[in-house]
Scaffold this motif. Structure first.
Motif, PDB file in Angstrom:
ATOM      1  N   PHE A   1      -4.354   2.378  -0.203  1.00 30.29           N
ATOM      2  CA  PHE A   1      -4.787   1.182  -0.967  1.00 30.29           C
ATOM      3  C   PHE A   1      -4.416   1.242  -2.384  1.00 30.29           C
ATOM      4  O   PHE A   1      -3.839   0.160  -2.809  1.00 30.29           O
ATOM      5  CB  PHE A   1      -6.309   0.973  -0.683  1.00 30.29           C
ATOM      6  CG  PHE A   1      -6.472   0.389   0.704  1.00 30.29           C
ATOM      7  CD1 PHE A   1      -5.933  -0.484   1.481  1.00 30.29           C
ATOM      8  CD2 PHE A   1      -8.012   0.742   1.117  1.00 30.29           C
ATOM      9  CE1 PHE A   1      -6.432  -0.878   2.887  1.00 30.29           C
ATOM     10  CE2 PHE A   1      -8.526   0.074   2.416  1.00 30.29           C
ATOM     11  CZ  PHE A   1      -7.504  -0.614   3.143  1.00 30.29           C
ATOM     12  N   ILE A   2      -4.841   2.058  -2.934  1.00 22.71           N
ATOM     13  CA  ILE A   2      -4.652   2.403  -4.422  1.00 22.71           C
ATOM     14  C   ILE A   2      -3.164   2.121  -4.862  1.00 22.71           C
ATOM     15  O   ILE A   2      -2.655   1.786  -5.563  1.00 22.71           O
ATOM     16  CB  ILE A   2      -5.574   3.355  -5.038  1.00 22.71           C
ATOM     17  CG1 ILE A   2      -7.051   3.177  -4.620  1.00 22.71           C
ATOM     18  CG2 ILE A   2      -5.165   3.444  -6.531  1.00 22.71           C
ATOM     19  CD1 ILE A   2      -7.696   1.870  -5.010  1.00 22.71           C
ATOM     20  N   ASP A   3      -2.372   3.130  -3.747  1.00 21.45           N
ATOM     21  CA  ASP A   3      -1.137   3.147  -4.207  1.00 21.45           C
ATOM     22  C   ASP A   3      -0.069   1.732  -4.075  1.00 21.45           C
ATOM     23  O   ASP A   3       0.552   1.309  -4.742  1.00 21.45           O
ATOM     24  CB  ASP A   3      -0.296   4.029  -3.182  1.00 21.45           C
ATOM     25  CG  ASP A   3      -0.784   5.505  -3.386  1.00 21.45           C
ATOM     26  OD1 ASP A   3      -1.166   5.821  -4.290  1.00 21.45           O
ATOM     27  OD2 ASP A   3      -0.512   6.490  -2.270  1.00 21.45           O
ATOM     28  N   ILE A   4      -0.670   0.921  -3.297  1.00 20.40           N
ATOM     29  CA  ILE A   4      -0.251  -0.214  -2.924  1.00 20.40           C
ATOM     30  C   ILE A   4      -0.503  -1.320  -4.099  1.00 20.40           C
ATOM     31  O   ILE A   4       0.190  -1.613  -4.915  1.00 20.40           O
ATOM     32  CB  ILE A   4      -0.838  -1.068  -1.808  1.00 20.40           C
ATOM     33  CG1 ILE A   4      -0.172  -0.308  -0.603  1.00 20.40           C
ATOM     34  CG2 ILE A   4      -0.233  -2.321  -1.708  1.00 20.40           C
ATOM     35  CD1 ILE A   4      -0.963  -0.648   0.723  1.00 20.40           C
ATOM     36  N   VAL A   5      -1.834  -1.277  -4.583  1.00 20.87           N
ATOM     37  CA  VAL A   5      -2.279  -2.140  -5.854  1.00 20.87           C
ATOM     38  C   VAL A   5      -1.701  -1.812  -7.170  1.00 20.87           C
ATOM     39  O   VAL A   5      -1.538  -2.563  -7.824  1.00 20.87           O
ATOM     40  CB  VAL A   5      -3.961  -2.421  -5.854  1.00 20.87           C
ATOM     41  CG1 VAL A   5      -4.280  -3.064  -4.626  1.00 20.87           C
ATOM     42  CG2 VAL A   5      -4.586  -1.117  -6.109  1.00 20.87           C
TER      43      VAL A   5
ATOM     44  N   GLU B   1      10.797   5.054  -9.956  1.00 23.79           N
ATOM     45  CA  GLU B   1      11.887   4.867  -8.766  1.00 23.79           C
ATOM     46  C   GLU B   1      11.573   5.803  -7.455  1.00 23.79           C
ATOM     47  O   GLU B   1      11.906   5.489  -6.344  1.00 23.79           O
ATOM     48  CB  GLU B   1      13.393   5.379  -9.228  1.00 23.79           C
ATOM     49  CG  GLU B   1      13.988   4.418 -10.012  1.00 23.79           C
ATOM     50  CD  GLU B   1      15.461   4.977 -10.378  1.00 23.79           C
ATOM     51  OE1 GLU B   1      15.869   5.916 -10.094  1.00 23.79           O
ATOM     52  OE2 GLU B   1      16.021   4.085 -11.196  1.00 23.79           O
ATOM     53  N   ASN B   2      10.678   6.877  -7.957  1.00 21.38           N
ATOM     54  CA  ASN B   2      10.264   7.660  -6.792  1.00 21.38           C
ATOM     55  C   ASN B   2       9.289   7.311  -6.171  1.00 21.38           C
ATOM     56  O   ASN B   2       8.883   8.025  -5.095  1.00 21.38           O
ATOM     57  CB  ASN B   2      10.195   9.348  -7.224  1.00 21.38           C
ATOM     58  CG  ASN B   2      11.564   9.690  -7.891  1.00 21.38           C
ATOM     59  OD1 ASN B   2      12.522   9.376  -7.366  1.00 21.38           O
ATOM     60  ND2 ASN B   2      11.314  10.542  -9.134  1.00 21.38           N
ATOM     61  N   ASP B   3       8.579   6.223  -6.687  1.00 25.06           N
ATOM     62  CA  ASP B   3       7.322   5.882  -6.008  1.00 25.06           C
ATOM     63  C   ASP B   3       7.604   5.210  -4.492  1.00 25.06           C
ATOM     64  O   ASP B   3       8.451   4.459  -4.465  1.00 25.06           O
ATOM     65  CB  ASP B   3       6.363   4.888  -6.967  1.00 25.06           C
ATOM     66  CG  ASP B   3       5.135   4.598  -6.492  1.00 25.06           C
ATOM     67  OD1 ASP B   3       4.790   5.108  -5.363  1.00 25.06           O
ATOM     68  OD2 ASP B   3       4.341   4.151  -7.306  1.00 25.06           O
ATOM     69  N   LYS B   4       7.093   5.751  -3.668  1.00 26.55           N
ATOM     70  CA  LYS B   4       7.248   5.204  -2.349  1.00 26.55           C
ATOM     71  C   LYS B   4       6.516   3.989  -1.590  1.00 26.55           C
ATOM     72  O   LYS B   4       6.834   3.432  -0.676  1.00 26.55           O
ATOM     73  CB  LYS B   4       7.361   6.449  -1.060  1.00 26.55           C
ATOM     74  CG  LYS B   4       8.501   7.201  -1.392  1.00 26.55           C
ATOM     75  CD  LYS B   4       8.344   8.525  -0.632  1.00 26.55           C
ATOM     76  CE  LYS B   4       9.095   9.708  -1.003  1.00 26.55           C
ATOM     77  NZ  LYS B   4       8.923  10.798   0.027  1.00 26.55           N
ATOM     78  N   ILE B   5       5.389   3.789  -2.470  1.00 27.18           N
ATOM     79  CA  ILE B   5       4.411   2.776  -1.676  1.00 27.18           C
ATOM     80  C   ILE B   5       4.033   1.750  -2.946  1.00 27.18           C
ATOM     81  O   ILE B   5       3.715   2.157  -4.012  1.00 27.18           O
ATOM     82  CB  ILE B   5       3.181   3.549  -1.130  1.00 27.18           C
ATOM     83  CG1 ILE B   5       3.689   4.465  -0.146  1.00 27.18           C
ATOM     84  CG2 ILE B   5       2.215   2.461  -0.623  1.00 27.18           C
ATOM     85  CD1 ILE B   5       2.296   5.356   0.232  1.00 27.18           C
ATOM     86  N   GLY B   6       4.053   0.470  -2.603  1.00 24.94           N
ATOM     87  CA  GLY B   6       3.783  -0.296  -3.555  1.00 24.94           C
ATOM     88  C   GLY B   6       3.304  -1.910  -2.808  1.00 24.94           C
ATOM     89  O   GLY B   6       3.144  -1.515  -1.719  1.00 24.94           O
ATOM     90  N   GLY B   7       3.176  -2.821  -3.631  1.00 26.98           N
ATOM     91  CA  GLY B   7       2.749  -4.141  -3.148  1.00 26.98           C
ATOM     92  C   GLY B   7       3.436  -5.056  -3.703  1.00 26.98           C
ATOM     93  O   GLY B   7       4.017  -5.065  -5.113  1.00 26.98           O
TER      94      GLY B   7
END
Lengths: 296, 495
Positions: free
Chosen positions: B422-426, B432-438
């Motif tokens: 949930f936190i990765d998304i918000v 560039e290496n971040d795989k999870i977002g919103g």
């Protein structure tokens, strides 16, 4: 002097009468008439209450209902759906007349019990009725499919959802109509039936030549109110059909685009078209109502 | 009688005329970016109204937090009112000429409301207005969402923009799975060592292909009426394939771009594979929740607020997953334009009515909005009651994820174990290496919402879910009317 007294009396009576009817008149003017006028005015604009924009556009909203790339299909489909769903009115009437005449028969036992049972849907919560029927028609675990060992997509198919709604609405409408028809039938004098029996008339003859003609005022009333109610169908679409596309009626279109998407001009135009159609159909029904026998 | 009819006729004409004239000339927006002036005086008494939505449980939680606020500021008396979510906007619109001092506003409605001049700019000068320092600890996207520049029609933080709401929360909406049902299927189908199934539940995003394949394996022997997922969110497919509905200026449709077509086709393929039921997108809402809770689906989409219900279901064990991603516009994985696991985010803002300026309650109203948005104790209560993930970055990382205060464990609320997702998304894509977002849901960017209803109806009715039509055919046929909607909407907004 005498005349003056009478005049005073008449005036007082008029005031009293006005006092009695004024709550209804005020209610009608405030909650219906003014709303209708305002809505009629909005139908010639692009009014959006949130943005506060309002520009006079003439008949553009009315034209858009039939030509706009976004709304045309939704509006035309809602007309088709509404007309299809109106089938529940004649079906309900036919079944109600048959049940009423059966229950009106002297040989029929348990009249009071069946009257209560048949009237029960009319006093049951609309929300509860819609949800229960929804569960009954559910494709995967509904009672109806379980009974027929079938997997009929009642709630997801555009045509079947309408069939399901008609079945539900006929069931829900029978109660009131049976009571009305029974009341109408009980007003028919026994003399007609006795005379017909002396002439050797059978049950079918008596039904078609005595009962049916003499309940035509009730028939006329149920047709008119049934069609008006049918054109205004909304709750079923939300509660029973969950807004499924094939179930969306004109009133659903009005609610969806008017309140839901703040297109008050468009929704007002659709409302007025609907009102005009209802008025026209009702007027035509009255014009061609010679078949209604008001005297016995 | 004749006389009465005449009077009645004249009255009708007057009402009609007045209605036609009222508001005429109001053809442009009236958003105001005048700096916030703090009219709060600690020695004065204030009565302010706050309107929200939610079920009885949510209302009780809010009432408790508002009581805390009133205990802290005894001179501010808050009257809290709430309706159901379904009726909320109707109620709010009905009060448009006399809005409550503070109220919820879904971000999907923000553009119209800010353009209509109903919201007060909360940015002040010389330390007046919203506490920007405190807001720097709130998720960036959540705050930036509520900036708007009426001169340039620009959403988001920009030169000359005003801040017209404070975030209530930031979603997010991601996949959840029924742990016991999934484990049962893994065991039944001997999938303990299956690479794709293991990858799906690893907490790392998987490709669409892995997702479909793993779900098909899991559904073997699950029963005729059990699906992988009751429906698939359109935005999750679109955003996770590096696709868009329209260009950055919201003027040109990109519906027939390769990435967009593939995203819609992915949803169609899930149906033809039997992973979702045939009504696809149409099956969302309460029906989807019920299917999941009644164990007729292995997965569904959830937001943090759904856990208040899940926690009450004894023995119903749930965890969350990042959404799968597509290959992007070039249709090949492992290249630069690959999609990334992107869930939609966004929720509601706490708005202060423009009219509070006249009422002299702007300052008190802003204090309440700030309290609800970023007060530490309020935020702690919100997450512990299963309302949302914290708005505060440090609280989210240091307290919520590790449950360092033991609040969730004490309450017996350990789910979702993977709440870091949930936190990765918000928190968005940090590099560039971040795989999870919103990404904010699409209706936030457009002035009117009818196009979205129309698109979903078109997809649902097209035969895509039965394989009769391809996404390419469906979207190509729909694009002209979609472009016309965009043109008209922009003309209405900016014209």
């Amino acid at each position: 002097m005498e005349k003056h007294k009478d005049g005073k009396l008449v005036r007082r009576e008029k005031i009293t009468a006005l006092a009695f009817v004024s709550p209804l008149i005020i209610g009608f003017v405030v909650f219906t008439l003014i709303c209708m006028i305002v809505s009629f005015a909005w139908s010639f604009t692009n009014f959006n209450p949130i943005s506060g924009r309002m520009k006079f556009d003439g008949l553009e909203r009315y034209v858009e209902l039939f030509t706009h790339p976004t709304y045309k299909k939704a509006f035309l489909d809602s007309i088709v759906n509404t007309l299809f769903l109106l089938l529940s009115t004649p079906l309900c009437i036919v079944i109600s007349v048959l049940i009423a005449s059966l229950m009106n028969s002297k040989k029929f036992k348990g009249k009071t019990f069946f009257r209560v049972v048949i009237y029960l849907p009319a006093v049951t919560s609309v929300v509860a009725v819609n949800y229960i029927w929804r569960y009954m028609f559910e494709e995967n675990y509904g009672l109806i499919n379980a009974f027929f060992h079938a997997n009929i997509p009642w709630l997801t198919d555009n045509t079947l959802i309408k069939v399901a709604m008609i079945i539900k609405n006929v069931w829900g409408g029978i109660g009131t109509q049976v009571i009305l028809f029974m009341a109408g039938m009980q007003n028919i004098s026994d003399e007609y039936y006795e005379a017909a029996e002396l002439d050797g008339a059978g049950a079918a003859y008596k039904f078609f030549h005595i009962t049916l003609p003499l309940v035509t005022p009730v028939l006329f009333y149920t047709i008119i109110t049934g069609l008006i109610g049918g054109f205004q169908l909304y709750a079923d679409v939300e509660l029973f059909a969950g807004g499924q596309y094939g179930s969306r009626t004109i009133v659903h279109f009005i609610r969806n685009y008017g309140v839901g998407q703040n297109l008050y001009g468009l929704a007002s135009a659709a409302s007025f078209l609907l009102a005009a159609v209802i008025m026209l159909i009702t007027a035509l029904q009255f014009k061609f109502s010679k078949w209604v026998q008001y005297t016995d | 009688m004749k006389h009465m009819t005449k009077i009645f006729g004249v009255a009708l004409s007057l009402v009609l005329g007045a209605t036609m004239l009222a508001g005429c000339g109001g053809t442009g927006g009236s958003a105001n970016v005048d700096p916030f002036v703090n009219d709060y005086d600690p020695n004065k008494e204030y009565n302010i109204e706050f309107l929200g939505w939610g079920d009885a449980k949510e209302q009780a939680i809010y009432q408790r937090i508002i009581n805390d606020f009133m205990a802290e500021y005894p001179n501010i008396h808050v009257t809290y009112d709430a309706s159901s979510a379904g009726e909320y906007l109707t109620k709010l619109t009905g009060e448009i000429n006399d809005l409550p001092d503070v109220f919820y506003l879904p971000d999907t409605e923000f553009l119209q409301w800010v353009d209509g001049g109903h919201l007060l700019n909360l940015l002040g000068e010389n330390g007046e207005g919203a506490d920007l320092e405190a807001l720097s600890n709130v998720w960036d996207n959540a705050v930036n969402e509520y900036y708007y520049n009426p001169e340039t029609y620009t959403l988001g933080k920009s030169e000359g923009a005003g801040l017209f709401a404070l975030p209530k929360d930031q979603g997010p909406f991601t996949l959840a799975y029924n742990i016991d049902l999934v484990n049962e299927q893994i065991e039944k189908n001997d999938l303990q060592n299956d690479e794709e199934v293991t990858a799906l539940f690893s907490g790392e995003p998987v490709t669409w292909e892995v997702f479909r394949s793993a779900m098909k394996k899991l559904l073997v022997g699950a029963g005729e009426n059990v699906y992988g997922i009751p429906y698939y969110e359109l935005e999750h497919a679109v955003y996770s394939n590096n696709a868009t509905f329209f260009d950055e200026t919201v003027t040109t449709s990109t519906l027939t771009s390769t990435a967009m077509v593939d995203a819609v086709q992915f949803i169609g393929d899930l149906c033809t594979d039997g992973i979702t039921p045939k009504d696809g997108l149409a099956g969302n809402g309460d029906g989807a929740d019920n299917a999941f809770y009644q164990e007729r689906a292995l997965m569904t989409f959830v937001g943090p607020w759904d856990f208040a219900t899940i926690w009450e279901m004894d023995g119903f064990n749930v965890d969350i997953l990042p959404v799968p991603y597509g290959p992007g516009p070039d249709r090949e994985y492992g290249t630069e334009d690959d999609g990334k696991s992107t869930a939609f985010i966004g929720s509601m803002g706490y708005c202060v009515a423009a009219k509070t300026k006249e009422r002299g309650t702007s300052g008190a109203a802003l204090m309440l909005a700030e309290y609800l948005c970023f007060d530490e104790s309020a935020q702690r209560k919100f997450y512990s009651f299963g309302q949302c993930v914290p708005n505060l970055k440090d609280m989210a990382y240091n307290e919520y994820i590790p449950d360092s205060l033991g609040i969730m464990a004490d309450e017996g609320h350990t789910a979702p174990a993977s709440r870091h997702i949930f936190i990765d998304i918000v928190d968005g894509f940090k590099d560039e290496n971040d795989k999870i977002g919103g990404k904010t849901r699409i209706l936030y960017y457009t002035y009117l919402t009818s196009w979205r209803t129309n698109l979903e109806d078109t997809i649902n009715q097209s035969g895509l879910y039965t394989g009769e039509k391809t996404a390419q055919e469906v979207l190509e046929a729909f694009e002209p009317s979609f472009q016309a909607s965009l043109d008209e909407m922009n003309e209405y907004w900016k014209g």
